[in-house]
Design a protein around this motif. Structure first.
Motif, mmCIF file in Angstrom:
data_model
loop_
_atom_site.group_PDB
_atom_site.id
_atom_site.type_symbol
_atom_site.label_atom_id
_atom_site.label_comp_id
_atom_site.label_asym_id
_atom_site.label_seq_id
_atom_site.Cartn_x
_atom_site.Cartn_y
_atom_site.Cartn_z
ATOM 1 N N GLU A 150 19.149 50.902 -36.884
ATOM 2 C CA GLU A 150 18.830 52.016 -35.983
ATOM 3 C C GLU A 150 17.610 52.795 -36.473
ATOM 4 O OE1 GLU A 150 22.027 51.497 -37.140
ATOM 5 O OE2 GLU A 150 22.705 50.563 -35.274
ATOM 6 N N GLN A 151 17.499 52.985 -37.786
ATOM 7 C CA GLN A 151 16.349 53.706 -38.329
ATOM 8 C C GLN A 151 15.060 52.930 -38.107
ATOM 9 O OE1 GLN A 151 17.843 54.186 -42.341
ATOM 10 N NE2 GLN A 151 17.854 56.419 -42.093
ATOM 11 N N VAL A 152 15.111 51.628 -38.277
ATOM 12 C CA VAL A 152 13.920 50.804 -38.075
ATOM 13 C C VAL A 152 13.473 50.889 -36.616
ATOM 14 C CG1 VAL A 152 12.995 48.447 -38.142
ATOM 15 C CG2 VAL A 152 14.488 49.257 -39.983
ATOM 16 N N VAL A 153 14.426 50.779 -35.698
ATOM 17 C CA VAL A 153 14.098 50.862 -34.272
ATOM 18 C C VAL A 153 13.580 52.255 -33.923
ATOM 19 C CG1 VAL A 153 15.069 50.777 -31.939
ATOM 20 C CG2 VAL A 153 15.687 49.027 -33.615
ATOM 21 N N GLN A 154 14.225 53.289 -34.444
ATOM 22 C CA GLN A 154 13.798 54.658 -34.156
ATOM 23 C C GLN A 154 12.376 54.909 -34.686
ATOM 24 O OE1 GLN A 154 16.227 57.732 -35.859
ATOM 25 N NE2 GLN A 154 15.285 59.325 -34.618
ATOM 26 N N CYS A 155 12.072 54.435 -35.887
ATOM 27 C CA CYS A 155 10.730 54.614 -36.446
ATOM 28 C C CYS A 155 9.692 53.823 -35.654
ATOM 29 C CB CYS A 155 10.706 54.216 -37.917
ATOM 30 S SG CYS A 155 11.542 55.396 -38.988
ATOM 31 N N ALA A 156 10.062 52.642 -35.177
ATOM 32 C CA ALA A 156 9.136 51.854 -34.365
ATOM 33 C C ALA A 156 8.836 52.575 -33.049
ATOM 34 C CB ALA A 156 9.715 50.467 -34.089
ATOM 35 N N ILE A 157 9.863 53.117 -32.423
ATOM 36 C CA ILE A 157 9.667 53.852 -31.164
ATOM 37 C C ILE A 157 8.837 55.106 -31.402
ATOM 38 C CG2 ILE A 157 10.865 55.185 -29.379
ATOM 39 C CD1 ILE A 157 13.163 53.089 -29.628
ATOM 40 N N THR A 158 9.135 55.822 -32.485
ATOM 41 C CA THR A 158 8.383 57.037 -32.804
ATOM 42 C C THR A 158 6.918 56.707 -33.085
ATOM 43 O OG1 THR A 158 10.366 58.069 -33.695
ATOM 44 C CG2 THR A 158 8.265 59.029 -34.347
ATOM 45 N N GLY A 159 6.672 55.662 -33.860
ATOM 46 C CA GLY A 159 5.296 55.253 -34.148
ATOM 47 C C GLY A 159 4.545 54.879 -32.884
ATOM 48 N N ALA A 160 5.197 54.152 -31.991
ATOM 49 C CA ALA A 160 4.561 53.772 -30.733
ATOM 50 C C ALA A 160 4.257 54.997 -29.878
ATOM 51 C CB ALA A 160 5.449 52.801 -29.966
ATOM 52 N N ALA A 161 5.208 55.924 -29.812
ATOM 53 C CA ALA A 161 5.025 57.120 -28.990
ATOM 54 C C ALA A 161 3.900 58.006 -29.520
ATOM 55 C CB ALA A 161 6.331 57.907 -28.923
ATOM 56 N N ILE A 162 3.894 58.244 -30.824
ATOM 57 C CA ILE A 162 2.866 59.112 -31.409
ATOM 58 C C ILE A 162 1.474 58.490 -31.264
ATOM 59 C CG2 ILE A 162 1.986 60.056 -33.584
ATOM 60 C CD1 ILE A 162 4.933 60.529 -34.370
ATOM 61 N N SER A 163 1.355 57.216 -31.568
ATOM 62 C CA SER A 163 0.029 56.594 -31.489
ATOM 63 C C SER A 163 -0.444 56.449 -30.046
ATOM 64 C CB SER A 163 0.019 55.247 -32.209
ATOM 65 O OG SER A 163 0.982 54.386 -31.655
ATOM 66 N N SER A 164 0.466 56.198 -29.115
ATOM 67 C CA SER A 164 0.076 56.140 -27.701
ATOM 68 C C SER A 164 -0.383 57.498 -27.212
ATOM 69 C CB SER A 164 1.248 55.663 -26.837
ATOM 70 O OG SER A 164 1.612 54.365 -27.188
ATOM 71 N N ALA A 165 0.364 58.527 -27.567
ATOM 72 C CA ALA A 165 -0.019 59.880 -27.161
ATOM 73 C C ALA A 165 -1.373 60.259 -27.747
ATOM 74 C CB ALA A 165 1.053 60.873 -27.594
ATOM 75 N N ALA A 166 -1.584 59.940 -29.009
ATOM 76 C CA ALA A 166 -2.875 60.252 -29.637
ATOM 77 C C ALA A 166 -4.010 59.516 -28.925
ATOM 78 C CB ALA A 166 -2.849 59.874 -31.118
ATOM 79 N N ASN A 167 -3.774 58.263 -28.548
ATOM 80 C CA ASN A 167 -4.806 57.500 -27.852
ATOM 81 C C ASN A 167 -5.078 58.085 -26.471
ATOM 82 O OD1 ASN A 167 -5.521 55.151 -25.845
ATOM 83 N ND2 ASN A 167 -6.251 54.534 -27.879
ATOM 84 N N LEU A 168 -4.036 58.437 -25.754
ATOM 85 C CA LEU A 168 -4.202 58.979 -24.402
ATOM 86 C C LEU A 168 -4.833 60.361 -24.412
ATOM 87 C CD1 LEU A 168 -0.846 57.777 -22.818
ATOM 88 C CD2 LEU A 168 -3.138 56.889 -22.357
ATOM 89 N N LEU A 169 -4.586 61.135 -25.488
ATOM 90 C CA LEU A 169 -5.124 62.489 -25.565
ATOM 91 C C LEU A 169 -6.519 62.545 -26.172
ATOM 92 C CD1 LEU A 169 -1.896 64.386 -26.668
ATOM 93 C CD2 LEU A 169 -2.955 64.345 -24.399
ATOM 94 N N THR A 170 -7.007 61.423 -26.667
ATOM 95 C CA THR A 170 -8.348 61.386 -27.255
ATOM 96 C C THR A 170 -9.364 61.739 -26.174
ATOM 97 O OG1 THR A 170 -7.703 59.680 -28.823
ATOM 98 C CG2 THR A 170 -10.054 59.926 -28.407
ATOM 99 N N GLY A 171 -10.209 62.673 -26.488
ATOM 100 C CA GLY A 171 -11.230 63.084 -25.550
ATOM 101 C C GLY A 171 -10.843 64.289 -24.710
#
Length: 173
Positions: A150-171
């Protein structure tokens, strides 16, 4: 003596577009990300320990630290209160180094994955960021001592969410 041989250095200033020249943009990006994040990780680790030490020193015990901070407190340097100052400093350096490497590996891995995905797909978009974030998050979860599926899955989801948000908010900012 006139020589046509090009001299090449592994390190150079930021005025040439980067800090490293390892012969390939992927290697340069990974190395730069590692070094920058490792430095940030070291500062964060020392600052966290200074905060906890100051909080404990002000009251004389560890019960004065707010309860919402006690979770990360277990990540403190375990041997910092050594028998001598030398042992305390050794523990500080060892623990700071370990945390620096973790931060550096995470940043290098993420940066290398986003670069590789951009080169493979021909575009740099939120999908590359999401996949790189998920893989990096899962890899970081695997470094935990008491990890679960569960921790591995949760960290994978969190990493995907944070990096996607950072990419979408760039600019935007």
């Amino acid at each position: 003596m006139n020589s046509n041989l090009e001299t090449r250095s592994l390190l150079h200033g930021f005025d040439k577009g980067g800090f490293f020249d390892l012969g390939h943009p992927l290697l340069n990006r990974i190395a730069e990300s590692f070094v920058k994040a490792a430095g940030i990780g070291a500062v964060q680790a020392v600052a966290r320990e200074a905060y906890f030490t100051a909080s404990e020193g002000a009251s004389g015990d560890s019960t004065s630290i707010p309860p919402e901070i006690t979770g990360p407190k277990k990540n403190r340097f375990p041997d910092l209160r050594g028998e001598t100052n030398r042992k305390s400093i050794e523990a500080l350096v060892k623990s700071t180094g370990k945390e620096s490497v973790q931060w550096g590996l995470a940043a290098g891995m993420y940066s290398g994955l986003t670069y590789g995905l951009k080169e493979a797909r021909g575009v740099h978009d939120w999908k590359n960021s999401a996949l790189a974030g998920a893989i990096t998050g899962a890899a970081l979860a695997l470094t935990l001592e008491d990890r679960s599926h569960e921790q591995v899955v949760q960290c994978a989801i969190t990493g995907a969410a944070i990096s996607s948000a950072a990419n979408l908010l760039t600019g935007i900012f």
